[in-house]
Design an enzyme around this catalytic site. Sequence first.
Site, PDB file in Angstrom:
ATOM      1  N   ARG A 106       0.838  -1.199   0.000  1.00  0.00           N
ATOM      2  CA  ARG A 106       0.000   0.000   0.000  1.00  0.00           C
ATOM      3  C   ARG A 106       0.873   1.249   0.000  1.00  0.00           C
ATOM      4  NH1 ARG A 106      -1.754   0.691   4.394  1.00  0.00           N
ATOM      5  NH2 ARG A 106      -1.922  -1.451   5.121  1.00  0.00           N
ATOM      6  N   TYR A 161      -1.703  -2.617  -7.014  1.00  0.00           N
ATOM      7  CA  TYR A 161      -1.537  -3.342  -5.739  1.00  0.00           C
ATOM      8  C   TYR A 161      -2.853  -3.392  -4.944  1.00  0.00           C
ATOM      9  CZ  TYR A 161      -0.561  -4.787  -1.110  1.00  0.00           C
ATOM     10  OH  TYR A 161      -0.650  -5.487   0.063  1.00  0.00           O
ATOM     11  N   LYS A 210      -9.591  -1.511   1.313  1.00  0.00           N
ATOM     12  CA  LYS A 210      -9.451  -0.475   2.343  1.00  0.00           C
ATOM     13  C   LYS A 210     -10.180   0.815   1.975  1.00  0.00           C
ATOM     14  CE  LYS A 210      -6.327  -3.105   4.340  1.00  0.00           C
ATOM     15  NZ  LYS A 210      -6.521  -3.851   5.554  1.00  0.00           N
ATOM     16  N   HIS A 245     -10.502  -1.596  11.376  1.00  0.00           N
ATOM     17  CA  HIS A 245      -9.490  -2.520  10.859  1.00  0.00           C
ATOM     18  C   HIS A 245      -9.344  -3.671  11.871  1.00  0.00           C
ATOM     19  CE1 HIS A 245      -5.108  -2.948   9.247  1.00  0.00           C
ATOM     20  NE2 HIS A 245      -5.949  -3.663   8.536  1.00  0.00           N
ATOM     21  N   SER A 288      -1.475  -3.809   9.925  1.00  0.00           N
ATOM     22  CA  SER A 288      -1.252  -4.774   8.846  1.00  0.00           C
ATOM     23  C   SER A 288       0.009  -5.605   9.127  1.00  0.00           C
ATOM     24  CB  SER A 288      -1.066  -4.043   7.520  1.00  0.00           C
ATOM     25  OG  SER A 288      -2.213  -3.295   7.246  1.00  0.00           O
ATOM     26  N   ASP A 329     -10.072  -9.056   8.708  1.00  0.00           N
ATOM     27  CA  ASP A 329      -9.449  -7.752   8.440  1.00  0.00           C
ATOM     28  C   ASP A 329     -10.357  -6.550   8.702  1.00  0.00           C
ATOM     29  OD1 ASP A 329      -7.177  -6.277   7.553  1.00  0.00           O
ATOM     30  OD2 ASP A 329      -8.074  -6.013   5.582  1.00  0.00           O
ATOM     31  N   ARG A 376       1.053 -11.813  -1.185  1.00  0.00           N
ATOM     32  CA  ARG A 376      -0.294 -11.989  -0.629  1.00  0.00           C
ATOM     33  C   ARG A 376      -1.014 -13.173  -1.247  1.00  0.00           C
ATOM     34  NH1 ARG A 376      -2.149  -8.285   3.541  1.00  0.00           N
ATOM     35  NH2 ARG A 376      -0.405  -6.890   3.730  1.00  0.00           N
TER      36      ARG A 376
HETATM   37  O1  SAT Z   1      -2.289  -4.266   1.675  1.00  0.00           O
HETATM   38  S1  SAT Z   1      -3.675  -4.294   2.056  1.00  0.00           S
HETATM   39  O2  SAT Z   1      -4.119  -2.972   2.427  1.00  0.00           O
HETATM   40  O3  SAT Z   1      -4.512  -4.782   0.982  1.00  0.00           O
HETATM   41  C1  SAT Z   1      -3.859  -5.347   3.379  1.00  0.00           C
HETATM   42  C2  SAT Z   1      -3.352  -4.734   4.624  1.00  0.00           C
HETATM   43  O4  SAT Z   1      -2.311  -4.071   4.612  1.00  0.00           O
HETATM   44  O5  SAT Z   1      -3.987  -4.904   5.675  1.00  0.00           O
HETATM   45 MN    MN Z   2      -5.551  -5.017   6.875  1.00  0.00          MN
END
Ligand code: SAT
Ligand code: MN
Length: 568
Positions: A58, A181, A190, A210, A232, A261, A356
């Site tokens: 991110r 991404y 998000k 979150h 995260s 999440d 991921r």
């Molecule tokens: O990278 S994401 O925002 O999709 C997942 C996370 O960082 O919690």
């Molecule tokens: Mn997250």
Amino acid sequence: MNKLDEFLSLARPSSVLIVDDYLKVEKLKERLISDYGFLRLADQTSIWCYSHPQDVARSEEATFIASDFALGPYINTISKFEARNLVKELFKGSMENKEAYIVPYVMGPSNSKFKRVGITITDSPYVVVNMAILNKIYPDALKNFDNVVLGFHSTASMDMKKKRVIHFTEDLEVYSVNTNYGGNVLTGKKCFSLRIASYLGKMEGWLAEHMLISKIINPIINDFTFIAALPSACGKTNLAMLAVPLEYADRGWSVETVGDDICWIFPKDGQLRVINPEYGFFGVAPGTSKRTNPHFMEAFEAGNCVFTNTAVDLDKLEPWWEGIDKPIPRRLRTWQNLDLIEPNPELGPFAHSNSRVTVPITNCPCLYKQWDNPNGHLVHAIIFGCRRHSGMPVVFQARSLDEAIYFATMLKSERTSAQEGVVGALRHDPFAMRPFFSYPIGEYVSHWLSVFRSLKEQPLFFFVNWFKKDSNGQFVWPGFGENIRILEWIIKRCACRVSARETFYGYIPCEEDINLPPSTSYSQLFEIDPEAFEDELDENQVFLEALGSSGPNELLRVQSYLKDQLQN
Ligand code: SAT
Ligand code: MN
């Protein structure tokens, strides 16, 4: 002209496909393999993808909220006028010679009054395939655009300097460009589920957080639900699907997952109800193994997953990453699409540290049967967690609502590779929401207080840190499945089965009330250096002042109470 047509005439795709069923998603999966050089894996339903080398996490610096007011710490703002012009400039002709996909979807159980709908337009088949896992395709969203959250995404030229994620909270619009991404472009992830939804929650009296949601099947409290906020890559997925040690399983304990999440929290008739708005997981791969998270590993085996930026075992056509507890494959494709034979381990890591896996929620072997109950789930305990080698015990309970909100606001955690930037540095991460705030933090804190003060039944608040280290740099807590021991104490506190020891920062377990693993030391788990705590309070004061006039007085009162406690 509606907003979708307006956008299409700006971005000018060569054709448009409405993705209103899963057959169309399957065709796009084929396209990812034939046109993008991605791989179909051995199970035949999962695929492996890789990204631009600088588009792997991110991008907080490139993320903006369009607002004509200063929104305070951690929120990059851009004036609405400037943002509209930027959108026009960045998307002009960005889809030329490409197909655009229109994806209508729902967040939350589609038969729930808590649900919300969205439509995303993108030129990336990768986005469609991932969204079809994380959200549910919902053609009804196309019937009426009122209250629909619109996401506009184009990979454009993938010029990293022009990467932008721009939110218009009041207009329910998100624009992502020059990135592909997950957290930047899967609108439901998000952008909608946290930034737009928390703004909606503020307007309408609910919260978007979150947080994971899990049930603990246990002999003490029936249908026990906890929600937990962790930054995260600090173990939310592992905690959400925790596999309990045999000693606990034999006594009737297990954990069942509702979400890993995002949690939408609604006060209703004086109680807290929560739903998971997502239909899948977007978890970190490295470090996941049969030992650390057997349930997540089992979920991958059920197929229909997307692995992004992991490595691949080319002989078995299976994904591979550091910490999977399998030997390095003889023939390996790295996350950057480089093929190696008998690779020298020193050339690693071969999977990106933020690689991921996108997984349908129904793959989860420990999924709570009624995870998508349209009425949500009643919450018993709220946990905030962080990653800190010092300064925080393994667990403590807040003494009051105000203290809980204070510690949640003052949450700090070491940076992980889920964000672009230097890993390891300690930074403030209020409510584990730092990257996701869309309105001033002081107002956000006041909103939390007002939602919780309206309740007839208060959940209890706990703080956990699995990452405390001793003076030799060794973790003092084994983590993973053993975390159930901490959860057991939390349940006992919720059931009023045990008293607690009061310290200057809150309640900790009495030694006889917590079932610690033999290898651990009670004092190491719970001792906090009072001097370091005092320094931290001073530093918190600076942070509180930075919140400005929107910072509620309650926090200042807790701050001076804690100082007094320390001096006594
Ligand atoms: O990278 S994401 O925002 O999709 C997942 C996370 O960082 O919690
Ligand atoms: Mn997250």
